[in-house]
Design an enzyme around this catalytic site. Structure first.
Site: not given
Length: 227
Positions: A44, A116
């Site tokens: 992320d 992610e």
């Protein structure tokens, strides 16, 4: 390495020195304790930095607030879900039996998290430059243009802009609790603004949803305080 994972490497355009990282990136917590949650957390951050850098270069005349809004549109769950489908991740995800039976392999939040996690895995395998390269490759087919700034602000973006307008540090989000069965989890996230000594919490069926709820609660706190 299994043929399906090797094919994923080709789609990512990254050859893993540590194949175990790739396997972990497609492993949901319902399948094993050795899962992709920590990789997702790392990915992320890499994703946001890589997209921020890309937008800074491509949209050189755009002000900060609009850049934040474009970035929010690019890294949202819906965009990552589409990237996951292009990578054929539903065929690769390792899920527990309950999660799999409940349709987890097609669930947008799980697929977005896996994207992610893959970015985080590339970063651990070969460093930031490799992670950034993969991010740029994954977003080649995603439309990036100034008109995206007109999209409606989500709560996290609105909160970020409120703080930036007052030259304050960005909020910190932390998952403080996860409850429920692996295929039907509820996440609780705390949103904290250290400079104001404020904290708000929110829940949701995914980390992203819980962060948005927490940001909404924080905006309400700020509205009440500064009314």
């Amino acid at each position: 390495m299994p043929p399906l994972l090797n094919a994923l490497q080709l789609r990512l355009q990254h050859q893993f020195a540590e194949p175990a990282l790739l396997q972990r990136a497609v492993t949901h917590r319902s399948f094993s304790a050795d899962n992709n949650e920590r990789l997702e957390f790392l990915g992320d951050s890499v994703l946001n930095l890589a997209i921020s850098s890309l937008l800074y270069q491509r949209l050189s005349s755009m002000p900060e607030g609009d850049l934040s809004r474009v970035r929010a549109n690019l890294v949202k769950e819906g965009t990552l879900h589409q990237i996951a489908l292009r990578l054929q991740l539903p065929d690769l995800l390792r899920l527990g039996e309950g999660e799999s039976k409940s349709g987890g392999k097609q669930r947008p939040s799980i697929l977005a998290d896996a994207v992610e996690a893959l970015i985080g895995a590339v970063y651990l395998d070969a460093g930031y430059a490799a992670g950034e390269k993969v991010v740029h490759h994954l977003f080649e087919g995603v439309d990036i243009n100034p008109h995206m700034r007109a999209a409606e602000k989500d709560a996290k973006t609105a909160l970020q802009e409120w703080l930036q307008g007052r030259r304050m540090k960005l909020p910190q989000y932390e998952v403080v609790a996860t409850t429920g069965a692996a295929h039907r989890q509820t996440f609780e996230v705390a949103c904290a603004i250290a400079e104001l000594q404020l904290q708000a919490r929110g829940t949701g069926a995914s980390r992203r949803a819980a962060e948005q709820t927490a940001a909404t609660a924080m905006l309400e706190l700020l509205k009440a305080r500064h009314a």
